[in-house]
Scaffold this motif. Structure first.
Motif, mmCIF file in Angstrom:
data_model
loop_
_atom_site.group_PDB
_atom_site.id
_atom_site.type_symbol
_atom_site.label_atom_id
_atom_site.label_comp_id
_atom_site.label_asym_id
_atom_site.label_seq_id
_atom_site.Cartn_x
_atom_site.Cartn_y
_atom_site.Cartn_z
ATOM 1 N N GLY A 1 0.896 -1.215 -0.002
ATOM 2 C CA GLY A 1 0.102 -0.140 -0.095
ATOM 3 C C GLY A 1 0.713 1.136 0.051
ATOM 4 N N ARG A 2 1.837 1.071 -0.096
ATOM 5 C CA ARG A 2 3.052 2.483 -0.112
ATOM 6 C C ARG A 2 2.855 3.268 -1.343
ATOM 7 N NH1 ARG A 2 6.214 -1.113 2.766
ATOM 8 N NH2 ARG A 2 7.749 -0.067 4.210
ATOM 9 N N LEU A 3 2.169 2.640 -2.549
ATOM 10 C CA LEU A 3 2.132 3.410 -3.822
ATOM 11 C C LEU A 3 1.083 4.504 -3.275
ATOM 12 C CD1 LEU A 3 4.406 2.766 -5.536
ATOM 13 C CD2 LEU A 3 2.652 2.220 -7.317
ATOM 14 N N GLN A 4 -0.317 3.782 -2.834
ATOM 15 C CA GLN A 4 -1.380 4.657 -2.488
ATOM 16 C C GLN A 4 -1.076 5.737 -1.335
ATOM 17 O OE1 GLN A 4 -1.020 1.392 -2.979
ATOM 18 N NE2 GLN A 4 -3.001 0.328 -2.956
ATOM 19 N N ARG A 5 -0.261 5.466 -0.556
ATOM 20 C CA ARG A 5 0.122 6.344 0.473
ATOM 21 C C ARG A 5 1.125 7.586 -0.190
ATOM 22 N NH1 ARG A 5 3.727 3.327 4.387
ATOM 23 N NH2 ARG A 5 1.948 1.881 4.174
ATOM 24 N N LEU A 6 2.027 7.234 -1.369
ATOM 25 C CA LEU A 6 2.510 8.405 -1.977
ATOM 26 C C LEU A 6 1.531 9.111 -2.723
ATOM 27 C CD1 LEU A 6 5.627 6.184 -3.265
ATOM 28 C CD2 LEU A 6 5.555 8.028 -1.431
ATOM 29 N N GLN A 7 0.477 8.535 -3.317
ATOM 30 C CA GLN A 7 -0.596 9.456 -3.974
ATOM 31 C C GLN A 7 -1.384 10.158 -2.885
ATOM 32 O OE1 GLN A 7 -2.316 5.601 -5.830
ATOM 33 N NE2 GLN A 7 -2.831 7.169 -7.383
ATOM 34 N N SER A 8 -1.713 9.783 -1.719
ATOM 35 C CA SER A 8 -2.427 10.750 -0.729
ATOM 36 C C SER A 8 -1.518 11.538 -0.080
ATOM 37 C CB SER A 8 -2.916 9.652 0.419
ATOM 38 O OG SER A 8 -1.732 9.164 1.424
ATOM 39 N N GLN A 9 -0.139 11.263 -0.301
ATOM 40 C CA GLN A 9 0.939 12.489 0.201
ATOM 41 C C GLN A 9 1.157 13.635 -0.970
ATOM 42 O OE1 GLN A 9 4.235 10.159 1.441
ATOM 43 N NE2 GLN A 9 3.231 9.645 3.301
ATOM 44 N N GLY A 10 0.430 13.275 -2.126
ATOM 45 C CA GLY A 10 0.668 14.212 -3.189
ATOM 46 C C GLY A 10 2.113 14.042 -4.111
ATOM 47 N N GLN A 11 2.703 12.890 -3.609
ATOM 48 C CA GLN A 11 4.151 12.572 -4.191
ATOM 49 C C GLN A 11 3.883 11.771 -5.536
ATOM 50 O OE1 GLN A 11 7.896 11.611 -1.995
ATOM 51 N NE2 GLN A 11 6.325 11.237 -0.390
ATOM 52 N N LEU A 12 2.951 11.303 -5.768
ATOM 53 C CA LEU A 12 2.357 10.594 -6.952
ATOM 54 C C LEU A 12 1.158 11.272 -7.639
ATOM 55 C CD1 LEU A 12 3.527 6.691 -6.450
ATOM 56 C CD2 LEU A 12 4.599 8.616 -7.942
ATOM 57 N N ARG A 13 0.640 11.043 -8.775
ATOM 58 C CA ARG A 13 -0.475 11.717 -9.358
ATOM 59 C C ARG A 13 -1.694 10.554 -8.858
ATOM 60 N NH1 ARG A 13 2.518 11.770 -14.058
ATOM 61 N NH2 ARG A 13 3.114 13.753 -14.650
ATOM 62 N N THR A 14 -2.716 11.173 -8.889
ATOM 63 C CA THR A 14 -4.196 10.518 -8.697
ATOM 64 C C THR A 14 -5.164 11.022 -9.750
ATOM 65 O OG1 THR A 14 -3.756 10.415 -6.287
ATOM 66 C CG2 THR A 14 -5.592 9.921 -6.977
ATOM 67 N N PRO A 15 -5.580 10.153 -10.633
ATOM 68 C CA PRO A 15 -5.153 8.627 -10.787
ATOM 69 C C PRO A 15 -3.772 8.561 -11.369
ATOM 70 C CG PRO A 15 -6.603 9.445 -12.536
ATOM 71 C CD PRO A 15 -6.778 10.485 -11.499
ATOM 72 N N LEU A 16 -3.301 7.389 -11.236
ATOM 73 C CA LEU A 16 -1.678 7.337 -11.527
ATOM 74 C C LEU A 16 -1.623 6.750 -12.783
ATOM 75 C CD1 LEU A 16 1.001 7.460 -10.397
ATOM 76 C CD2 LEU A 16 0.778 5.104 -9.593
ATOM 77 N N GLY A 17 -2.228 6.076 -13.454
ATOM 78 C CA GLY A 17 -2.186 5.394 -14.847
ATOM 79 C C GLY A 17 -1.335 4.251 -14.446
ATOM 80 N N SER A 18 -0.768 3.525 -15.444
ATOM 81 C CA SER A 18 -0.067 2.387 -15.353
ATOM 82 C C SER A 18 1.328 2.568 -14.411
ATOM 83 C CB SER A 18 0.066 1.525 -16.667
ATOM 84 O OG SER A 18 0.974 2.272 -17.239
ATOM 85 N N VAL A 19 1.545 1.376 -13.773
ATOM 86 C CA VAL A 19 2.837 1.296 -12.887
ATOM 87 C C VAL A 19 3.637 0.003 -13.734
ATOM 88 C CG1 VAL A 19 3.702 0.636 -10.777
ATOM 89 C CG2 VAL A 19 1.831 2.185 -10.945
ATOM 90 N N VAL A 20 4.734 0.517 -13.877
ATOM 91 C CA VAL A 20 5.719 -0.693 -14.349
ATOM 92 C C VAL A 20 6.706 -1.252 -13.328
ATOM 93 C CG1 VAL A 20 7.688 -1.364 -15.998
ATOM 94 C CG2 VAL A 20 5.871 0.113 -16.818
#
Length: 327
Positions: free
Chosen positions: A284-303
């Motif tokens: 769940g770390r990626l979702q945490r980074l999204q909630s912190q604004g470090q990653l976009r929401t929605p994110l698109g695909s992840v490799v």
């Protein structure tokens, strides 16, 4: 600059599959594509850069390769040396265990076990490379290695319908990170965030980022010995200034649980170094980074770069679980 085949030779690496993982996509909440570097001829992404460097060195008259390795770099160098018909000596630390030694010898390498961690083995390899006609093959810290690794991103550009929202990689010495950043520049994807995953006890990149300079860990205490460089390449820090690189550190137990989960989900056994980026996705770390604004929401695909699994087997996974008290 893109890696070009040396003297018309085909590169030693293969174009690897890019497949969606439904279980990982469910865990992350967006499509997760796996770049399956574990199916490379030497068992890991390392053959891209190390094969490129070895071909270049052979063209320039190398008589004997020497490489220090926690496992995968040595296997890549030994594979390349065999293909080129040249001898190789691989120096491994005692922490690598018997599996890489056996595999290296099967490839025809002369193996020397020296020191406790990779840094010790590297000093010995540099001594051996002073022999006339011998060329040192650095496992991660060389421009030709990064140039070779950049081919991975060009393959992603050819395989994916759209630019990914993030790329998740393991960081040991920083060679893969440097190659991915080089590749992002080549294909115009410089704005794609990179999640750089390490295990606690082999987290030299994280410490360097935090300090803003290279930091040498006192020791490698993680079970992920293939991530075991006490100091990352200086180029890794430069990469963090050129692209958005987000460092994530996971516990050994998380990495080992992720290895087992991935084996159940995708029927592939990878080593603990690869367990680090897997743990980032499963936890769940990626979702945490999204909630912190470090990653976009929605994110698109992840490799996810599935970096490899040459130095692991079921008995070792069971031993790691027992050692770490993982249920």
């Amino acid at each position: 600059m893109a890696a070009q085949p040396v003297r018309g030779q085909k590169p030693f690496h293969v174009v690897t599959p890019v497949l969606e993982s439904l279980p990982l996509s469910k865990a992350v909440g967006t499509k997760v594509f796996m770049k399956l570097e574990n199916v490379q001829p030497s068992g890991s992404f390392k053959i891209r850069g190390i094969g490129h460097l070895c071909q270049d060195a052979a063209k320039k008259g190398c008589h004997h390769f020497v490489c220090s390795s926690g496992g995968n770099a040595g296997l890549a160098a030994a594979y390349a040396a065999r293909e080129l018909g040249l001898p190789i000596t691989v120096v491994v630390p005692s922490s690598s265990g018997p599996t890489p030694v056996r595999k290296l010898e099967e490839l025809g390498a002369t193996v020397e076990v020296y020191g406790k961690v990779w840094d010790d083995a590297n000093r010995r390899a540099q001594e051996l490379a002073e022999t006339e006609g011998w060329i040192n093959v650095p496992p991660f810290d060389h421009p030709l290695v990064w140039e070779g690794h950049s081919s991975l991103v060009r393959e992603l550009k050819d395989s994916l319908e759209a630019k990914p929202g993030a790329i998740v990689v393991a960081v040991g010495g920083g060679g893969l990170l440097a190659g991915v950043v080089a590749g992002l520049h080549q294909v115009g994807w410089q704005d794609v965030p990179i999640i750089a995953a390490e295990t606690l006890g082999a987290h030299s990149f994280h410490e360097a980022l935090k300090a803003g300079r290279l930091v040498t860990l006192p020791d490698i205490t993680s079970v992920a010995t293939c991530l075991g460089a006490k100091t990352v390449a200086a180029r890794a820090l430069e990469c963090a200034q050129e692209c958005q690189v987000i460092s994530q550190v996971v516990e050994d137990a998380e990495a080992v649980r992720a290895m087992e989960q991935f084996l159940d989900d995708e029927r592939m056994l990878v080593e603990s170094a690869c367990g680090a980026p897997l743990a980032v996705l499963y936890s769940g770390r990626l979702q945490r980074l999204q909630s912190q604004g470090q990653l976009r929401t929605p994110l698109g695909s992840v490799v996810l770069v599935v970096c490899g699994g040459s130095n692991v087997h079921m008995a070792q996974l069971r031993a790691l679980k027992s050692q770490l008290g993982v249920e």
